[in-house]
Design an enzyme around this catalytic site. Structure first.
Site, PDB file in Angstrom:
ATOM      1  CD  GLU A  13      -1.593   7.101   3.522  1.00  0.00           C
ATOM      2  OE1 GLU A  13      -2.495   6.310   3.226  1.00  0.00           O
ATOM      3  OE2 GLU A  13      -0.486   6.733   3.942  1.00  0.00           O
TER       4      GLU A  13
ATOM      5  CD1 TRP B 129      -2.925  -4.832  -0.013  1.00  0.00           C
ATOM      6  CD2 TRP B 129      -2.090  -6.865  -0.488  1.00  0.00           C
ATOM      7  NE1 TRP B 129      -3.655  -5.347  -1.059  1.00  0.00           N
ATOM      8  CE2 TRP B 129      -3.166  -6.605  -1.373  1.00  0.00           C
ATOM      9  CE3 TRP B 129      -1.413  -8.079  -0.607  1.00  0.00           C
ATOM     10  CZ2 TRP B 129      -3.567  -7.505  -2.357  1.00  0.00           C
ATOM     11  CZ3 TRP B 129      -1.819  -8.980  -1.594  1.00  0.00           C
ATOM     12  CH2 TRP B 129      -2.884  -8.700  -2.446  1.00  0.00           C
ATOM     13  CE  LYS B 130      -0.600   0.915   6.230  1.00  0.00           C
ATOM     14  NZ  LYS B 130      -1.008   1.773   7.329  1.00  0.00           N
TER      15      LYS B 130
ATOM     16  N   GLY C 295      -5.363   1.097   3.859  1.00  0.00           N
ATOM     17  CA  GLY C 295      -4.542   0.158   4.607  1.00  0.00           C
ATOM     18  C   GLY C 295      -5.367  -1.016   5.100  1.00  0.00           C
ATOM     19  N   GLY C 296      -5.824  -0.930   6.326  1.00  0.00           N
ATOM     20  CA  GLY C 296      -6.548  -2.038   6.962  1.00  0.00           C
ATOM     21  C   GLY C 296      -7.673  -2.627   6.113  1.00  0.00           C
TER      22      GLY C 296
ATOM     23  CG  HIS D 225       3.121   4.781   4.385  1.00  0.00           C
ATOM     24  ND1 HIS D 225       3.043   4.618   5.746  1.00  0.00           N
ATOM     25  CD2 HIS D 225       1.870   4.618   3.905  1.00  0.00           C
ATOM     26  CE1 HIS D 225       1.785   4.343   6.066  1.00  0.00           C
ATOM     27  NE2 HIS D 225       1.053   4.334   4.977  1.00  0.00           N
TER      28      HIS D 225
ATOM     29  CD  GLU E 260       2.378   2.457   8.517  1.00  0.00           C
ATOM     30  OE1 GLU E 260       2.678   1.604   7.677  1.00  0.00           O
ATOM     31  OE2 GLU E 260       1.190   2.743   8.799  1.00  0.00           O
TER      32      GLU E 260
ATOM     33  N   GLY F 156      -4.852   3.902  10.655  1.00  0.00           N
ATOM     34  CA  GLY F 156      -5.023   2.736  11.517  1.00  0.00           C
ATOM     35  C   GLY F 156      -5.680   3.042  12.846  1.00  0.00           C
TER      36      GLY F 156
HETATM   37  P1  13P Z   1      -5.507   2.580   7.292  1.00  0.00           P
HETATM   38  O1  13P Z   1      -6.468   2.527   6.121  1.00  0.00           O
HETATM   39  O2  13P Z   1      -5.341   1.267   7.967  1.00  0.00           O
HETATM   40  O3  13P Z   1      -5.822   3.716   8.213  1.00  0.00           O
HETATM   41  O4  13P Z   1      -4.053   2.890   6.656  1.00  0.00           O
HETATM   42  C1  13P Z   1      -3.915   3.937   5.770  1.00  0.00           C
HETATM   43  C2  13P Z   1      -2.571   3.874   5.174  1.00  0.00           C
HETATM   44  O5  13P Z   1      -1.571   4.081   5.842  1.00  0.00           O
HETATM   45  C3  13P Z   1      -2.466   3.500   3.752  1.00  0.00           C
HETATM   46  O6  13P Z   1      -1.190   3.710   3.265  1.00  0.00           O
END
Ligand code: 13P
Length: 251
Positions: free
Chosen positions: A168, A12-13, A235-236, A96, A98, A174
């Site tokens: 990933e 869910w970031k 993610g999204g 991750h 990020e 994203g």
């Molecule tokens: P998205 O599905 O938003 O591309 O993000 C992937 C992600 O970083 C899951 O950890």
């Protein structure tokens, strides 16, 4: 088809407040009941207790998105494995992209966290993946290999059953750009080979490797159909039940 289960995880970031998280968790708990895959919800730290109370006793595991590299101490702004255990967290996402690229975590730091989390009984999702320029210069495999080898350095074979790898590709996160199922499968196969070299064929055959990067209801089944893709780190599309549930219930 492999004998490995599918594992669909939502990251869910840094989204949602407690009421919003509770609403999503309740919707997921209801919709995924009876679902045949493994599931995880990984909300932000301040939401974990709220989500924990809802997913407890369901088929949804509880995740965190990071942890400190030390058990406790003078680490302003960090969250420890002891605190996460106290909240009932099962799984910690580490490395991750990020964390690697925005917050400059390197392989040594990530490895320290991986070992600490495993020592405290958690399942770990170790994320690996190349940048666009690394892919374009033909270094995708090498980057994923290094991140896998260094991320797992010193991890005992007996703990590997609690490690999941998430591939990933950074350029797919994203962005709406998904790796083709073929390209993703090729990297997954390569990572599996690396795990085989480190831990033997049996371990390589068993380890779950999730794909992450713009997974949506429209592309999930095609990705999951590939031999080496064992699930998704979403993610999204994990932020709404309407988009996460069809991914989680793919058949
Ligand atoms: P998205 O599905 O938003 O591309 O993000 C992937 C992600 O970083 C899951 O950890």
């Amino acid at each position: 088809m492999s004998a490995r289960p599918y594992y669909i995880a939502g990251n869910w970031k840094m989204h949602k407040t407690r009421p919003e998280a509770a609403e999503l968790a309740r919707a997921l708990a209801a919709a995924l009941k009876g679902g045949k895959h493994r599931y995880l919800a990984a909300p932000g730290f301040t939401l974990i207790e709220t989500v924990a109370s809802i997913v407890k006793g369901t088929n949804i595991r509880l995740g965190a998105q990071n942890c400190a590299p030390e058990e406790q101490g003078a680490h302003t702004g960090e969250v420890s494995v002891l605190q996460l255990k106290d909240l009932g967290v099962d799984t910690i996402i580490l490395g991750h992209s990020e964390r690697r690229h925005v917050y400059k975590e390197d392989d040594a730091l990530i490895n320290k966290k991986v070992k600490l989390a495993l020592a405290h009984g958690f399942e770990v999702i170790l994320c690996v993946g190349e940048l666009l320029e690394e892919r374009e210069s033909g270094r995708a495999e090498a980057v994923c290999e290094t991140q896998t080898v260094k991320g797992l350095e010193g991890v005992a074979a007996s703990d590997l059953g609690r490690v999941v790898i998430a591939y990933e590709p950074v350029w797919a996160i994203g962005t709406g750009k998904t790796a083709t199922p073929e390209d993703a499968d090729a990297i997954h196969a390569y990572i599996r080979k690396v795990v085989g070299r480190l831990y033997g064929e049996g371990a390589a055959e068993k380890i779950l490797i999730q794909y992450g990067g713009s997974v949506k209801p429209e592309n999930a089944a095609q990705l999951m159909a590939k031999e080496n893709i064992d699930g998704a780190l979403v993610g999204g599309a994990a932020l709404k039940a309407d988009s996460f549930v069809p991914i989680a219930m793919f058949s």
